[in-house]
Structure formats: C-alpha cells, structure tokens
Motif scaffolding. Structure first.
Motif, PDB file in Angstrom:
ATOM      1  N   LEU A 296       0.789  -0.999   0.169  1.00 17.54           N
ATOM      2  CA  LEU A 296       0.035   0.031   0.050  1.00 17.54           C
ATOM      3  C   LEU A 296       0.858   1.193  -0.006  1.00 17.54           C
ATOM      4  O   LEU A 296       0.400   2.422  -0.669  1.00 17.54           O
ATOM      5  CB  LEU A 296      -0.820  -0.159   1.379  1.00 17.54           C
ATOM      6  CG  LEU A 296      -1.756   1.106   1.397  1.00 17.54           C
ATOM      7  CD1 LEU A 296      -2.955   0.900   0.422  1.00 17.54           C
ATOM      8  CD2 LEU A 296      -2.486   1.193   2.865  1.00 17.54           C
TER       9      LEU A 296
ATOM     10  N   HIS B 215       6.048  -1.099  -6.444  1.00 22.10           N
ATOM     11  CA  HIS B 215       4.609  -1.365  -6.191  1.00 22.10           C
ATOM     12  C   HIS B 215       4.093  -2.712  -7.051  1.00 22.10           C
ATOM     13  O   HIS B 215       3.602  -3.626  -6.501  1.00 22.10           O
ATOM     14  CB  HIS B 215       3.625  -0.323  -6.464  1.00 22.10           C
ATOM     15  CG  HIS B 215       2.071  -0.694  -6.496  1.00 22.10           C
ATOM     16  ND1 HIS B 215       1.468  -1.212  -7.672  1.00 22.10           N
ATOM     17  CD2 HIS B 215       1.400  -0.921  -5.305  1.00 22.10           C
ATOM     18  CE1 HIS B 215       0.152  -1.363  -7.007  1.00 22.10           C
ATOM     19  NE2 HIS B 215       0.021  -1.624  -5.774  1.00 22.10           N
TER      20      HIS B 215
ATOM     21  N   ILE C 272     -10.232 -13.974   5.514  1.00 24.33           N
ATOM     22  CA  ILE C 272      -9.045 -14.705   4.703  1.00 24.33           C
ATOM     23  C   ILE C 272      -7.775 -15.054   5.666  1.00 24.33           C
ATOM     24  O   ILE C 272      -6.922 -15.829   5.347  1.00 24.33           O
ATOM     25  CB  ILE C 272      -8.609 -13.336   3.945  1.00 24.33           C
ATOM     26  CG1 ILE C 272      -7.917 -13.979   2.678  1.00 24.33           C
ATOM     27  CG2 ILE C 272      -7.595 -12.473   4.545  1.00 24.33           C
ATOM     28  CD1 ILE C 272      -7.697 -13.262   1.559  1.00 24.33           C
TER      29      ILE C 272
ATOM     30  N   VAL D 249      -1.539  -4.545   6.694  1.00 24.43           N
ATOM     31  CA  VAL D 249      -2.180  -3.810   5.943  1.00 24.43           C
ATOM     32  C   VAL D 249      -3.356  -4.862   5.383  1.00 24.43           C
ATOM     33  O   VAL D 249      -4.339  -4.148   4.927  1.00 24.43           O
ATOM     34  CB  VAL D 249      -1.329  -3.361   4.539  1.00 24.43           C
ATOM     35  CG1 VAL D 249      -1.817  -3.132   3.516  1.00 24.43           C
ATOM     36  CG2 VAL D 249      -0.164  -2.070   4.987  1.00 24.43           C
ATOM     37  N   VAL D 250      -3.062  -6.008   4.944  1.00 19.74           N
ATOM     38  CA  VAL D 250      -4.455  -6.797   4.577  1.00 19.74           C
ATOM     39  C   VAL D 250      -5.391  -6.818   5.604  1.00 19.74           C
ATOM     40  O   VAL D 250      -6.569  -6.745   5.196  1.00 19.74           O
ATOM     41  CB  VAL D 250      -3.593  -8.254   4.108  1.00 19.74           C
ATOM     42  CG1 VAL D 250      -4.792  -9.093   3.741  1.00 19.74           C
ATOM     43  CG2 VAL D 250      -2.609  -8.196   3.018  1.00 19.74           C
TER      44      VAL D 250
ATOM     45  N   ALA E  69      -6.982  -3.004   5.600  1.00 17.87           N
ATOM     46  CA  ALA E  69      -7.643  -2.463   4.627  1.00 17.87           C
ATOM     47  C   ALA E  69      -8.988  -3.410   4.340  1.00 17.87           C
ATOM     48  O   ALA E  69      -9.829  -2.817   3.577  1.00 17.87           O
ATOM     49  CB  ALA E  69      -6.682  -2.826   3.293  1.00 17.87           C
ATOM     50  N   GLY E  70      -8.823  -4.587   4.852  1.00 22.82           N
ATOM     51  CA  GLY E  70      -9.910  -5.353   4.321  1.00 22.82           C
ATOM     52  C   GLY E  70     -10.974  -5.492   5.467  1.00 22.82           C
ATOM     53  O   GLY E  70     -12.260  -6.079   5.101  1.00 22.82           O
TER      54      GLY E  70
ATOM     55  N   THR F 124     -15.269  -3.178   4.007  1.00 28.21           N
ATOM     56  CA  THR F 124     -16.388  -4.084   3.879  1.00 28.21           C
ATOM     57  C   THR F 124     -17.485  -4.394   4.786  1.00 28.21           C
ATOM     58  O   THR F 124     -18.525  -4.250   4.579  1.00 28.21           O
ATOM     59  CB  THR F 124     -15.597  -5.643   3.652  1.00 28.21           C
ATOM     60  OG1 THR F 124     -14.300  -5.426   2.974  1.00 28.21           O
ATOM     61  CG2 THR F 124     -16.827  -6.358   2.826  1.00 28.21           C
TER      62      THR F 124
ATOM     63  N   THR G 172     -19.742  -1.232   4.481  1.00 26.13           N
ATOM     64  CA  THR G 172     -20.364  -1.333   3.172  1.00 26.13           C
ATOM     65  C   THR G 172     -21.594  -2.418   3.655  1.00 26.13           C
ATOM     66  O   THR G 172     -22.865  -1.976   3.183  1.00 26.13           O
ATOM     67  CB  THR G 172     -19.795  -1.877   1.997  1.00 26.13           C
ATOM     68  OG1 THR G 172     -18.581  -1.313   1.828  1.00 26.13           O
ATOM     69  CG2 THR G 172     -20.505  -2.155   0.956  1.00 26.13           C
TER      70      THR G 172
ATOM     71  N   GLY H 263     -15.947   3.617   0.232  1.00 23.56           N
ATOM     72  CA  GLY H 263     -14.687   2.924   0.315  1.00 23.56           C
ATOM     73  C   GLY H 263     -13.967   3.991   1.005  1.00 23.56           C
ATOM     74  O   GLY H 263     -14.075   4.411   2.092  1.00 23.56           O
ATOM     75  N   VAL H 264     -12.654   4.181   0.473  1.00 20.18           N
ATOM     76  CA  VAL H 264     -11.725   5.208   0.966  1.00 20.18           C
ATOM     77  C   VAL H 264     -12.293   6.631   0.680  1.00 20.18           C
ATOM     78  O   VAL H 264     -12.289   6.836  -0.586  1.00 20.18           O
ATOM     79  CB  VAL H 264     -10.251   4.995   0.509  1.00 20.18           C
ATOM     80  CG1 VAL H 264      -9.450   6.023   1.149  1.00 20.18           C
ATOM     81  CG2 VAL H 264      -9.623   3.548   1.109  1.00 20.18           C
TER      82      VAL H 264
ATOM     83  N   LEU I  67      -6.308  10.194  -2.226  1.00 23.92           N
ATOM     84  CA  LEU I  67      -5.415   9.309  -2.987  1.00 23.92           C
ATOM     85  C   LEU I  67      -4.621   9.945  -4.065  1.00 23.92           C
ATOM     86  O   LEU I  67      -4.903   9.750  -5.291  1.00 23.92           O
ATOM     87  CB  LEU I  67      -6.274   8.383  -3.580  1.00 23.92           C
ATOM     88  CG  LEU I  67      -7.294   7.458  -2.513  1.00 23.92           C
ATOM     89  CD1 LEU I  67      -7.886   6.446  -3.187  1.00 23.92           C
ATOM     90  CD2 LEU I  67      -6.565   6.879  -1.355  1.00 23.92           C
TER      91      LEU I  67
ATOM     92  N   ARG J 282      -1.972  11.039  -6.841  1.00 21.51           N
ATOM     93  CA  ARG J 282      -0.947  10.105  -7.521  1.00 21.51           C
ATOM     94  C   ARG J 282      -0.207  11.214  -8.487  1.00 21.51           C
ATOM     95  O   ARG J 282      -0.497  12.265  -8.517  1.00 21.51           O
ATOM     96  CB  ARG J 282      -1.811   9.391  -8.720  1.00 21.51           C
ATOM     97  CG  ARG J 282      -2.728   8.310  -8.016  1.00 21.51           C
ATOM     98  CD  ARG J 282      -1.895   7.163  -7.491  1.00 21.51           C
ATOM     99  NE  ARG J 282      -2.789   6.071  -7.299  1.00 21.51           N
ATOM    100  CZ  ARG J 282      -3.148   5.676  -5.970  1.00 21.51           C
ATOM    101  NH1 ARG J 282      -2.944   6.779  -5.185  1.00 21.51           N
ATOM    102  NH2 ARG J 282      -3.939   4.802  -5.943  1.00 21.51           N
TER     103      ARG J 282
ATOM    104  N   SER K 170     -15.471   2.908  -5.542  1.00 23.37           N
ATOM    105  CA  SER K 170     -15.058   2.615  -4.192  1.00 23.37           C
ATOM    106  C   SER K 170     -13.820   2.017  -3.979  1.00 23.37           C
ATOM    107  O   SER K 170     -13.246   2.014  -2.936  1.00 23.37           O
ATOM    108  CB  SER K 170     -16.194   1.773  -3.476  1.00 23.37           C
ATOM    109  OG  SER K 170     -17.494   2.277  -3.853  1.00 23.37           O
TER     110      SER K 170
ATOM    111  N   SER L  39     -11.290   2.229  -5.765  1.00 21.98           N
ATOM    112  CA  SER L  39     -10.566   2.979  -6.793  1.00 21.98           C
ATOM    113  C   SER L  39     -10.363   2.097  -7.928  1.00 21.98           C
ATOM    114  O   SER L  39     -10.953   1.242  -8.547  1.00 21.98           O
ATOM    115  CB  SER L  39      -9.055   3.046  -6.075  1.00 21.98           C
ATOM    116  OG  SER L  39      -8.149   4.224  -6.991  1.00 21.98           O
TER     117      SER L  39
ATOM    118  N   LEU M 105     -12.742 -10.597  -3.166  1.00 21.79           N
ATOM    119  CA  LEU M 105     -12.997 -11.008  -1.851  1.00 21.79           C
ATOM    120  C   LEU M 105     -14.038 -10.200  -0.990  1.00 21.79           C
ATOM    121  O   LEU M 105     -15.079 -10.758  -0.669  1.00 21.79           O
ATOM    122  CB  LEU M 105     -11.793 -11.147  -0.748  1.00 21.79           C
ATOM    123  CG  LEU M 105     -12.018 -11.413   0.526  1.00 21.79           C
ATOM    124  CD1 LEU M 105     -12.609 -13.160   0.481  1.00 21.79           C
ATOM    125  CD2 LEU M 105     -10.655 -11.369   1.486  1.00 21.79           C
TER     126      LEU M 105
END
Ligand code: HEM
Length: 510
Positions: A121, A129, A189, A303-304, A307-308, A312, A315, A371-372, A376, A378, A438, A440, A451
C-alpha cells in the motif's frame, strides 16, 4: 569589537529576519513561480498547507466539503494545496488511476500515513509497487476467491447463527461490530492466507476492542498525515506505554507479535502449516532479500487486515440499513432471492452474482459507503495529463494530482438525487458501473476487490434470505432507532464519518 550583549540580542533578530525573508520568498514562489501557480483556487490554499490542516485535522475531515465548494467556484481543476491539484471530472478518474504501462507513483507523505511504510500500500514508486503486488495477487484473484467460497460460507453460516441467537434472546444486534467480526480478515481470509483465526464472530460482543484500535488509527489519520512522527513515536514507545495510551492497541500489538512469530517460524522451518500463507509465498518468491525481512513482512500482514475489515463491514452496514429503511426495496430483494432459491435450490456465490436486484443493492451500498474517502494523490512522473474541455489547464508531469470517491459518487449529473439509496439506477443504466470507484481503479486499485464482493453477496444474500419478512405476528428483523444520519457521510476520516457521529447502528427482532 562587538560587545557580548549586542551579539546575543542580534541573534534572535537575525533569526526573525531570516524567517521573514524565507516566508516572503516561499509565498512569492508558491503564488507566482511554482509549476502549478497558474491553476485556479483560493490563494490561502496555494500558499499554505495549514488551510487543509485546519479543516481536516482540527475540524475532523471537513476539507472535502471545502474542496467541493472550490470546484463550484473555480471549475473541474483546482489547486487545493501548495503542491496539489484536485480534479472533480468523473471521466478523468480512469486517466489518473491508470493501469497497465502508465506509470503512477504515490505521494510519500500519504503513503506513510498508516505506519506500514514497507507494505504494498505504501510503495511510492510504480515499479516497486508492481513487484510487491505481483507476489500477493495470486491470493486475491477471482479464482482464488472462488476456491475460498466454503470458508466464507462457513463464516456466513456462523453470522446467521449469531443473528438467530439474537432473535431468541431478543437482544439488540450491534451491526457494525458484528460485520467487523465477520469481515475481519482474521476471520475470513486469515484462515486461508495466514492459516490462523482469532474467531471474533464467536466472541459474545464480537471482540470490538481489536477493531477499535484500528479505528483509532483512522481518527488520527489527518494528524499522522501531516506529522508522521506521531506514529513513529507511538511505534517506538515501550509496549506497556503504547497500550496505556490507546485503548485496544494491546490487541493489535498482540496480533502483530503473533504474525511476527509465525514469520520467524516459517523462516526457521519450524512452522507446521502447509506452506500456503502469504508469508510462505513471499519468502519462496524471487523477490530480493530486502523484500523478505521480518520488518517488512509483518507490515504486509497488517495492511491486508486493516484494508479489508472496516471497509467491507461499513458497506454491509450501509446496505443493511438502507434496505431495511425502505420496505419496497427490502421486499423486492427478498422476492428475488426467494424466486432464485425456488428454481436453483441452494444459492452459491456464482448464482448470487447473477441476481440483478441484489447486484444493484450492492453497488448502491458501495456507492454510499464510498470506500476510502481520502483524496489518494498520484503522480504521473513522465506524462502531461489533460482534463477534457480544459486545454489551457494541462497538468504537467510530476505534479501531485488527486480525486476522491465522495465527489464522484455524489455528482448529480452522474447519480441524480445522489444522497438517496436507489438500487434501480444501476438497472436502468448499466454503464453507470464505470463511475463506481469505491475500490479505486487501475494498477493500484483494491487488491481485495474480489473477496470484498464475495463477502457482500454472500452476507447480504443470506441475511435477506434467512430473515425475510415473516407472516404477521412473527418476529421481524428491524432497525432499532437508526436513522439515515447514522450512515450518511459527514466527513472524511480516510473512511466516512457520519452525521450522527455514531456508527453503532443496532437492529433487533421485533
Ligand atoms: C468494500 C470493501 C473494500 C473497499 C471499498 C476497499 C477499497 C480500497 C481502496 C480505495 C484501495 C486503494 C487505496 C490507495 O490507493 O491507497 C484499496 C487498497 C487495498 N485493499 Fe481494499 N477495499 C475493500 C476491501 C478489501 C479487502 C477485503 C481486502 C483484503 C483482504 C483489501 C485489501 C487491500 C489492499 C492490500 C490494498 C492495497 C493495494 C495496493 O496498494 O496495490 N481491501 N482498497
């Protein structure tokens, strides 16, 4: 010879004069000489980042609304910080968040916001990345998620069982805590990618402390963005002190330590698992040794998890709340599920994915949960970008450019009546899906998108199938005093904050 007193007195004066000259030069540079000086926007925002800091850090995630006003005054391309351009045009989203060969770097300050600077991330450079992501992609591909279906189904069954328990006791259901325990990567997960589970769904109150610590990180997000040393300081503190300062942090530290122990065991060959965790995978890959250190691997794991889970779960809360608030939507969804079940029998993920109204409800839930919510930013290091209709405002290479999901999802030209929950809009216009951001888009879009969709389809499908509106006189799943203010966005705390300042929606069987 200068006497002692005059030399001491002149030191602060020299310092003050230097500061004043530096500030004047900086202001002149930012207003007239910076490569983005010609972009429209408030002068104060062009001169100092304190403008954003005031709205985001002090007032709690309110800069998005200021940015929205700036777009109304200045058009689709606006300078919102001394070093950042913001774009509101929905068609530009796919250009900025590009995939394939288009290089897109992240901005270091934003990438380090959550204290995992060596994770996928936080990888600033495009190539770094790509390398990190390539090693993880296997775990999150559609076919991997399809193979994971029985594990998710087991968790969905547990979720439904817990809800039946609440029906028996007639106790209120803490919806967010329940969904967080369900989506908590530890519970879904983790069993598959990390080969361990802390079984938060089985916990009487869904073990909320763990997630509260992650939420505390969200509450600090604007401070840690501007003062990253806060995080470094917290991380450097002795464990007992950090635990005393942030409630629930003890659980996160405990979890981090378990992950670190697991990685050490894999490294030493003393691990008993079958070699199918993300850590086995990274350690066996041809990545350079610097990518396989314990210090980096545990960050990838965190992070996994981080972030997950909340994304979710939120939502699901938004979907459940809006669907239960509107009887027509609820009955139409229940009817679709009943019909499908009558013709197919047990509904598997692939069957649920084919149901148009359930799909529309999920998209609308994703739209209104955003979402986020952060911007973000770039960088296109070697490409000039152009927002359609603004040839005079070509954005030079190497500039920080940002967009955010809130402005896209609330754009009335794309989504008329944007604050209302209308699943039908997705049925009437299938092309709308390209504006759902949501997760990105592009090379850095959410790694867990497959997932997340599986969890959303299977959880909402099961709830509105198992707890469909019963006959008169029987207990019906209902909201307990929740209003739209408990799910409507009030600000950007990386994820949405809500108008009522209370995300603790409750449901009850009555
Ligand atoms: C509704 C649920 C979810 C939403 C809305 C969501 C949204 C996002 C967004 C917007 C990003 C991009 C962040 C950025 O550019 O900095 C992202 C990245 C990521 N998400 Fe998700 N996410 C969800 C669920 C999940 C799940 C279930 C997982 C995994 C278990 C996950 C894992 C990740 C990871 C690892 C990244 C970093 C990807 C990269 O940098 O290449 N997310 N997510």
């Amino acid at each position: 010879m200068l006497d002692w007193h005059s030399s001491v007195l002149s030191a602060p004066a020299i310092l003050a004069a230097t500061c004043i000259v530096y500030t004047i030069v900086l202001v002149i540079y930012r207003l007239y000489l910076s490569p983005i000086a010609r972009f429209p926007g408030p002068k104060l925002a062009a001169v100092t980042g304190l403008y954003e800091f005031w709205y985001d850090a002090i007032r709690g995630g309110k800069y998005i609304w200021e940015v929205e006003k700036m777009h109304m005054n200045y058009g689709p391309v606006v300078r919102i910080r001394p070093d950042e351009i913001h774009v509101s045009d929905p068609d530009f989203y796919g250009v900025l968040y590009a995939s394939g060969q288009e290089r897109r770097d992240k901005v270091k300050k934003n990438a380090r916001q959550f204290g995992a600077p060596d994770s996928v991330l936080a990888a600033v450079h495009h190539d770094l990345h790509r390398m990190r992501r390539a090693t993880l992609s296997f775990f999150f591909s559609k076919s991997s998620v399809n193979r994971l279906e029985p594990v998710i189904q087991e968790k969905v069954d547990q979720l439904v069982d817990r809800m039946r328990g609440f029906r028996t006791t007639r106790q209120p259901i803490p919806v967010f805590a329940m969904f967080t325990a369900f989506t908590n990567v530890v519970d879904v997960i983790m069993e598959y990618a990390f080969a361990r589970s802390d079984r938060r769904l089985a916990h009487p109150e869904f073990d909320p402390l763990f997630m509260e610590a992650f939420s505390a990180a969200g509450d600090l997000c604007h401070w840690t963005l501007h003062m990253n040393w806060i995080l470094q300081m917290l991380q450097a503190l002795p464990e007992w002190m950090a635990k005393a300062m942030v409630p629930g942090l003890g659980k996160v530290i405990e979890f981090q330590n378990k992950i670190k122990g697991q990685i050490r065991d894999i490294e030493n060959g003393t691990n008993k698992q079958d070699g199918n965790t993300i850590f086995h995978h990274i350690l066996a890959s041809d990545m350079p040794r610097s990518e396989k250190t314990l210090g980096r691997l545990w960050q990838e794991g965190m992070v996994v998890v981080g972030a997950g889970t909340e994304t979710t779960a939120w939502t699901l809360v938004v979907g459940l709340t809006y669907i239960m608030m509107n009887d027509n939507i609820r009955r139409r969804l229940e009817h679709e599920l009943q019909e499908a079940k009558a013709s197919i029998g047990m509904l598997r993920l692939k069957d649920l994915e084919q149901l148009p109204y359930l799909s529309a409800c999920i998209k609308e839930s994703l739209r209104l949960s955003y979402g986020v919510t952060s911007r973000l930013p770039r960088v296109a290091p070697n490409q000039t970008l152009e927002v359609s209709g603004t040839t005079d405002l070509r954005i030079p290479a190497d500039v920080h450019i940002s967009m955010n999901s809130v402005m896209i999802h609330r754009n009335p030209q794309v989504f008329p009546d944007p604050d209302a929950f209308h699943p039908e809009r997705w049925l009437d216009n299938p092309r709308l899906s390209r504006y759902l951001v949501s997760f990105s888009k592009g090379a850095r879009q959410c790694l867990g998108v497959n997932l997340a969709y599986a969890e959303l389809y299977m959880a909402l499908g099961a709830i509105f199938d198992q707890f469909r509106t019963p006959d008169e006189g029987e207990l019906r799943l209902q909201l307990l005093g929740a209003t739209v203010n408990d799910v409507a966005i009030a600000g950007d705390m990386f994820v949405p904050s809500v108008v009522s300042n209370n995300k603790h929606v409750k449901a009850i069987f009555e």
